[in-house]
Design a protein around this motif. Sequence first.
Motif, PDB file in Angstrom:
ATOM      1  N   ILE A   4      -0.062  -2.174   5.648  1.00 46.39           N
ATOM      2  CA  ILE A   4      -0.965  -3.159   6.767  1.00 46.39           C
ATOM      3  C   ILE A   4      -2.748  -2.309   6.205  1.00 46.39           C
ATOM      4  CG2 ILE A   4      -1.958  -3.551   8.953  1.00 46.39           C
ATOM      5  CD1 ILE A   4       0.590  -4.490   8.412  1.00 46.39           C
ATOM      6  N   ASP A   5      -2.672  -0.856   6.023  1.00 48.77           N
ATOM      7  CA  ASP A   5      -3.440  -0.048   6.070  1.00 48.77           C
ATOM      8  C   ASP A   5      -4.096  -0.049   4.545  1.00 48.77           C
ATOM      9  OD1 ASP A   5      -3.820   0.419   9.014  1.00 48.77           O
ATOM     10  OD2 ASP A   5      -2.969   1.721   9.048  1.00 48.77           O
ATOM     11  N   TRP A   6      -3.002  -0.470   3.740  1.00 51.75           N
ATOM     12  CA  TRP A   6      -3.706  -0.437   2.603  1.00 51.75           C
ATOM     13  C   TRP A   6      -5.177  -1.844   2.373  1.00 51.75           C
ATOM     14  CZ3 TRP A   6       1.169   1.098  -0.632  1.00 51.75           C
ATOM     15  CH2 TRP A   6       2.070   2.011  -0.109  1.00 51.75           C
ATOM     16  N   ASP A   7      -5.599  -1.054   1.236  1.00 50.65           N
ATOM     17  CA  ASP A   7      -6.854  -2.014   0.766  1.00 50.65           C
ATOM     18  C   ASP A   7      -5.662  -2.824  -0.078  1.00 50.65           C
ATOM     19  OD1 ASP A   7      -8.596  -0.441   1.719  1.00 50.65           O
ATOM     20  OD2 ASP A   7      -8.942   0.492   0.104  1.00 50.65           O
ATOM     21  N   ALA A   8      -6.191  -4.240  -0.213  1.00 54.86           N
ATOM     22  CA  ALA A   8      -5.441  -5.683  -0.998  1.00 54.86           C
ATOM     23  C   ALA A   8      -5.982  -4.502  -2.319  1.00 54.86           C
ATOM     24  CB  ALA A   8      -6.449  -6.993  -0.743  1.00 54.86           C
ATOM     25  N   ASP A   9      -4.878  -4.122  -3.788  1.00 51.92           N
ATOM     26  CA  ASP A   9      -5.350  -3.848  -4.877  1.00 51.92           C
ATOM     27  C   ASP A   9      -4.139  -4.086  -5.547  1.00 51.92           C
ATOM     28  OD1 ASP A   9      -6.071  -2.025  -6.610  1.00 51.92           O
ATOM     29  OD2 ASP A   9      -6.428  -0.433  -5.590  1.00 51.92           O
ATOM     30  N   GLU A  10      -3.954  -4.003  -6.881  1.00 54.89           N
ATOM     31  CA  GLU A  10      -2.322  -3.396  -7.199  1.00 54.89           C
ATOM     32  C   GLU A  10      -2.566  -2.195  -7.191  1.00 54.89           C
ATOM     33  OE1 GLU A  10      -1.601  -5.401 -11.522  1.00 54.89           O
ATOM     34  OE2 GLU A  10      -1.932  -3.011 -11.817  1.00 54.89           O
ATOM     35  N   TYR A  11      -0.885  -2.026  -7.438  1.00 58.20           N
ATOM     36  CA  TYR A  11      -0.459  -0.782  -6.815  1.00 58.20           C
ATOM     37  C   TYR A  11       0.832   0.082  -8.004  1.00 58.20           C
ATOM     38  CZ  TYR A  11      -2.827  -0.075  -2.302  1.00 58.20           C
ATOM     39  OH  TYR A  11      -3.714  -0.075  -1.285  1.00 58.20           O
ATOM     40  N   ASN A  12       1.235   1.524  -8.178  1.00 59.15           N
ATOM     41  CA  ASN A  12       2.563   1.676  -9.054  1.00 59.15           C
ATOM     42  C   ASN A  12       3.088   2.513  -8.137  1.00 59.15           C
ATOM     43  OD1 ASN A  12       1.547   0.606 -11.649  1.00 59.15           O
ATOM     44  ND2 ASN A  12      -0.509   1.971 -10.761  1.00 59.15           N
ATOM     45  N   ILE A  13       4.378   2.034  -7.951  1.00 59.25           N
ATOM     46  CA  ILE A  13       5.530   3.278  -7.904  1.00 59.25           C
ATOM     47  C   ILE A  13       6.414   3.801  -9.161  1.00 59.25           C
ATOM     48  CG2 ILE A  13       7.415   0.734  -7.612  1.00 59.25           C
ATOM     49  CD1 ILE A  13       8.323   1.790  -5.043  1.00 59.25           C
ATOM     50  N   SER A  14       6.485   4.994  -8.231  1.00 60.62           N
ATOM     51  CA  SER A  14       6.798   5.813  -8.829  1.00 60.62           C
ATOM     52  C   SER A  14       8.268   6.553  -8.190  1.00 60.62           C
ATOM     53  CB  SER A  14       6.754   6.824  -9.886  1.00 60.62           C
ATOM     54  OG  SER A  14       7.196   7.869 -10.846  1.00 60.62           O
ATOM     55  N   ILE A  15       9.364   6.554  -8.707  1.00 54.72           N
ATOM     56  CA  ILE A  15      10.831   6.298  -8.545  1.00 54.72           C
ATOM     57  C   ILE A  15      11.410   7.973  -9.301  1.00 54.72           C
ATOM     58  CG2 ILE A  15      12.821   6.514  -6.933  1.00 54.72           C
ATOM     59  CD1 ILE A  15      11.366   3.604  -6.404  1.00 54.72           C
ATOM     60  N   SER A  16      11.467   8.805  -9.141  1.00 55.49           N
ATOM     61  CA  SER A  16      11.871  10.281  -9.903  1.00 55.49           C
ATOM     62  C   SER A  16      13.197  10.370  -8.856  1.00 55.49           C
ATOM     63  CB  SER A  16      10.842  11.031 -10.193  1.00 55.49           C
ATOM     64  OG  SER A  16       9.819  11.059 -10.569  1.00 55.49           O
ATOM     65  N   TYR A  17      14.099  10.251  -9.092  1.00 58.58           N
ATOM     66  CA  TYR A  17      15.431  11.241  -8.915  1.00 58.58           C
ATOM     67  C   TYR A  17      16.136  12.122 -10.511  1.00 58.58           C
ATOM     68  CZ  TYR A  17      17.917   7.268 -10.742  1.00 58.58           C
ATOM     69  OH  TYR A  17      17.937   6.263 -11.542  1.00 58.58           O
ATOM     70  N   SER A  18      16.937  13.283 -10.357  1.00 60.82           N
ATOM     71  CA  SER A  18      17.059  13.832 -11.625  1.00 60.82           C
ATOM     72  C   SER A  18      15.825  13.954 -12.718  1.00 60.82           C
ATOM     73  CB  SER A  18      19.125  13.105 -11.973  1.00 60.82           C
ATOM     74  OG  SER A  18      19.700  14.301 -12.184  1.00 60.82           O
ATOM     75  N   ASN A  19      16.499  13.659 -13.812  1.00 59.97           N
ATOM     76  CA  ASN A  19      16.415  13.127 -14.814  1.00 59.97           C
ATOM     77  C   ASN A  19      15.687  11.821 -15.330  1.00 59.97           C
ATOM     78  OD1 ASN A  19      18.060  12.497 -15.431  1.00 59.97           O
ATOM     79  ND2 ASN A  19      18.833  13.240 -17.517  1.00 59.97           N
ATOM     80  N   THR A  20      15.661  10.822 -14.204  1.00 58.52           N
ATOM     81  CA  THR A  20      15.393   9.557 -14.297  1.00 58.52           C
ATOM     82  C   THR A  20      13.639   9.662 -13.956  1.00 58.52           C
ATOM     83  OG1 THR A  20      17.209   9.314 -14.164  1.00 58.52           O
ATOM     84  CG2 THR A  20      15.802   6.808 -14.180  1.00 58.52           C
ATOM     85  N   THR A  21      12.942   8.638 -14.141  1.00 60.91           N
ATOM     86  CA  THR A  21      11.747   8.003 -13.593  1.00 60.91           C
ATOM     87  C   THR A  21      12.080   6.686 -13.643  1.00 60.91           C
ATOM     88  OG1 THR A  21      10.544  10.284 -14.125  1.00 60.91           O
ATOM     89  CG2 THR A  21       9.106   8.026 -13.746  1.00 60.91           C
ATOM     90  N   LEU A  22      12.010   6.210 -12.334  1.00 64.12           N
ATOM     91  CA  LEU A  22      11.495   4.304 -12.611  1.00 64.12           C
ATOM     92  C   LEU A  22      10.244   4.094 -12.339  1.00 64.12           C
ATOM     93  CD1 LEU A  22      14.769   2.749 -10.526  1.00 64.12           C
ATOM     94  CD2 LEU A  22      14.444   3.084 -12.941  1.00 64.12           C
ATOM     95  N   SER A  23       9.533   3.017 -12.681  1.00 60.91           N
ATOM     96  CA  SER A  23       8.330   2.811 -12.605  1.00 60.91           C
ATOM     97  C   SER A  23       7.860   1.315 -11.633  1.00 60.91           C
ATOM     98  CB  SER A  23       7.394   3.248 -13.181  1.00 60.91           C
ATOM     99  OG  SER A  23       7.920   2.556 -14.473  1.00 60.91           O
ATOM    100  N   GLY A  24       7.320   0.376 -11.473  1.00 65.52           N
ATOM    101  CA  GLY A  24       6.778  -0.671 -10.984  1.00 65.52           C
ATOM    102  C   GLY A  24       5.418  -0.612 -10.196  1.00 65.52           C
ATOM    103  N   VAL A  25       5.350  -2.400 -10.280  1.00 67.21           N
ATOM    104  CA  VAL A  25       4.031  -2.565 -10.549  1.00 67.21           C
ATOM    105  C   VAL A  25       3.968  -3.494  -9.319  1.00 67.21           C
ATOM    106  CG1 VAL A  25       1.817  -3.431 -11.003  1.00 67.21           C
ATOM    107  CG2 VAL A  25       3.028  -1.927 -12.376  1.00 67.21           C
ATOM    108  N   PHE A  26       3.305  -3.477  -7.693  1.00 70.44           N
ATOM    109  CA  PHE A  26       3.459  -4.982  -6.607  1.00 70.44           C
ATOM    110  C   PHE A  26       1.901  -4.742  -6.200  1.00 70.44           C
ATOM    111  CE2 PHE A  26       4.114  -0.722  -4.887  1.00 70.44           C
ATOM    112  CZ  PHE A  26       3.079  -0.232  -3.177  1.00 70.44           C
ATOM    113  N   GLN A  27       1.314  -5.997  -5.475  1.00 67.50           N
ATOM    114  CA  GLN A  27      -0.329  -6.565  -5.169  1.00 67.50           C
ATOM    115  C   GLN A  27       0.641  -6.037  -3.652  1.00 67.50           C
ATOM    116  OE1 GLN A  27      -2.111  -6.604  -8.229  1.00 67.50           O
ATOM    117  NE2 GLN A  27      -2.787  -7.900  -6.250  1.00 67.50           N
ATOM    118  N   VAL A  28      -1.075  -5.637  -3.030  1.00 66.51           N
ATOM    119  CA  VAL A  28      -0.948  -5.861  -2.100  1.00 66.51           C
ATOM    120  C   VAL A  28      -1.877  -6.512  -1.672  1.00 66.51           C
ATOM    121  CG1 VAL A  28      -1.890  -4.324   0.401  1.00 66.51           C
ATOM    122  CG2 VAL A  28       0.151  -4.178  -0.997  1.00 66.51           C
ATOM    123  N   GLU A  29      -2.302  -7.408  -0.966  1.00 60.06           N
ATOM    124  CA  GLU A  29      -3.598  -8.767  -1.088  1.00 60.06           C
ATOM    125  C   GLU A  29      -4.156  -8.803   0.086  1.00 60.06           C
ATOM    126  OE1 GLU A  29      -1.552 -12.684  -2.058  1.00 60.06           O
ATOM    127  OE2 GLU A  29      -1.499 -11.842  -3.925  1.00 60.06           O
TER     128      GLU A  29
END
Length: 127
Positions: A102-127
């Motif tokens: 709710i308090d985030w600015d409208a923007d494109e954001y990146n998510i990174s999830i790291s565990y063990s020796n693995t990193t997952l990443s993705g992109v999403f929009q907050v409008e």
Amino acid sequence: MKRLTAILSFIILTTSALFAAQSQVDLSRKPTVPRPRILSANKVQSDIPIPVSAFIDDTALSVFFNSAIGNATITITDSYGTVVEQITVDTYMESEIYLPTIDWDADEYNISISYSNTTLSGVFQVE
């Protein structure tokens, strides 16, 4: 009877609009061992299933761990690379994480999830 039909129609349309507003954040695995096989420009096949899914709606980013993987660090950055949120989760204790947007600015954001020796990443929009 017409009033009841109108009320039921309104409830059904409103409820379906709420569920339609949520969209999945596509997570991809950064190359790790074993190395994923490239099938085409947009598809990657890996021998290891991705045990995490993420969804964004109008109020929150939801992250679900489909299986326990130990400690995982979730990092959210904005389009400037500024860290907006960073948390470490023990997936043996918590399998669902909700981050209010709710308090985030409208923007494109990146998510990174790291565990063990693995990193997952993705992109999403907050409008």
